[in-house]
Design a protein around this motif. Structure first.
Motif, PDB file in Angstrom:
ATOM      1  N   GLU A 113       0.841  -0.921   0.156  1.00  0.00           N
ATOM      2  CA  GLU A 113       0.208  -0.174  -0.138  1.00  0.00           C
ATOM      3  C   GLU A 113       0.925   1.312  -0.455  1.00  0.00           C
ATOM      4  OE1 GLU A 113      -2.399  -3.579   1.487  1.00  0.00           O
ATOM      5  OE2 GLU A 113      -0.317  -2.307   2.249  1.00  0.00           O
TER       6      GLU A 113
ATOM      7  N   GLU B 139       2.157   1.644  -3.763  1.00  0.00           N
ATOM      8  CA  GLU B 139       0.676   1.576  -4.377  1.00  0.00           C
ATOM      9  C   GLU B 139       0.270   3.452  -4.255  1.00  0.00           C
ATOM     10  OE1 GLU B 139      -1.931  -2.126  -4.488  1.00  0.00           O
ATOM     11  OE2 GLU B 139      -2.462  -0.415  -2.934  1.00  0.00           O
TER      12      GLU B 139
ATOM     13  N   ARG C 267      -0.097   3.851  -8.337  1.00  0.00           N
ATOM     14  CA  ARG C 267      -0.721   3.031  -9.099  1.00  0.00           C
ATOM     15  C   ARG C 267      -1.163   1.634  -8.241  1.00  0.00           C
ATOM     16  NH1 ARG C 267      -0.917   6.051 -12.805  1.00  0.00           N
ATOM     17  NH2 ARG C 267       0.282   6.231 -14.970  1.00  0.00           N
ATOM     18  N   GLU C 268      -1.750   0.863  -8.899  1.00  0.00           N
ATOM     19  CA  GLU C 268      -2.465  -0.889  -7.911  1.00  0.00           C
ATOM     20  C   GLU C 268      -0.741  -1.584  -8.176  1.00  0.00           C
ATOM     21  OE1 GLU C 268      -5.285  -5.211  -8.209  1.00  0.00           O
ATOM     22  OE2 GLU C 268      -5.348  -2.614  -9.454  1.00  0.00           O
ATOM     23  N   VAL C 269      -0.336  -2.275  -7.507  1.00  0.00           N
ATOM     24  CA  VAL C 269       0.479  -2.842  -7.275  1.00  0.00           C
ATOM     25  C   VAL C 269       0.003  -4.329  -7.375  1.00  0.00           C
ATOM     26  CG1 VAL C 269       2.473  -3.591  -6.296  1.00  0.00           C
ATOM     27  CG2 VAL C 269       2.376  -1.279  -6.158  1.00  0.00           C
TER      28      VAL C 269
END
Length: 123
Positions: free
Chosen positions: A43, A46, A51-53
């Motif tokens: 988190e 991110e 961006r979503e990881v």
């Protein structure tokens, strides 16, 4: 384009400026979590990257890596490794020899690590 980005040894801020810029350009971001351990939760990555990881666990690295390579044929994809993108172990795909024949557009952004100091030749 596939970017293999080194994250360094500490926290989310150890990434290089070049690496951070590459990650922010990518539509998909994977964090190699099979042979690498980063001491911060995804988190925090991110939040910095915007961006979503996606966590790439053992199953992903051993069986699903081709899906990531196919995505990199169509979009910018980052594969985050710790500590350094230039010290990929044989058990840590994507091995550049696998990437290059399928996808000539690949790049690495290295983060400095303590191992660099012990293995780099003197200047």
């Amino acid at each position: 384009m596939l970017y293999v980005v080194g994250l360094g040894l500490g926290d989310e801020k150890d990434i290089t400026v070049n690496g951070l810029e590459a990650v922010k350009r990518c539509e998909r971001v994977y964090l190699e979590a099979y042979t690498s351990i980063l001491g911060v939760p995804k988190e925090r990555l991110e939040a910095l990257y915007g961006r979503e990881v996606v966590v790439a666990d053992r199953e992903f690295v051993e069986q699903g890596i081709d899906g990531m390579l196919n995505e990199a044929l169509k979009m910018d994809v980052a594969f985050l490794v710790s500590p350094n993108a230039l010290t990929i172990r044989p058990t840590r795909p994507p091995d550049p020899t696998r990437v290059e024949p399928r996808h000539p557009k690949s790049a690495a952004a290295a983060a400095k690590s303590k191992s660099d100091a012990s293995t780099s030749p003197p200047k």
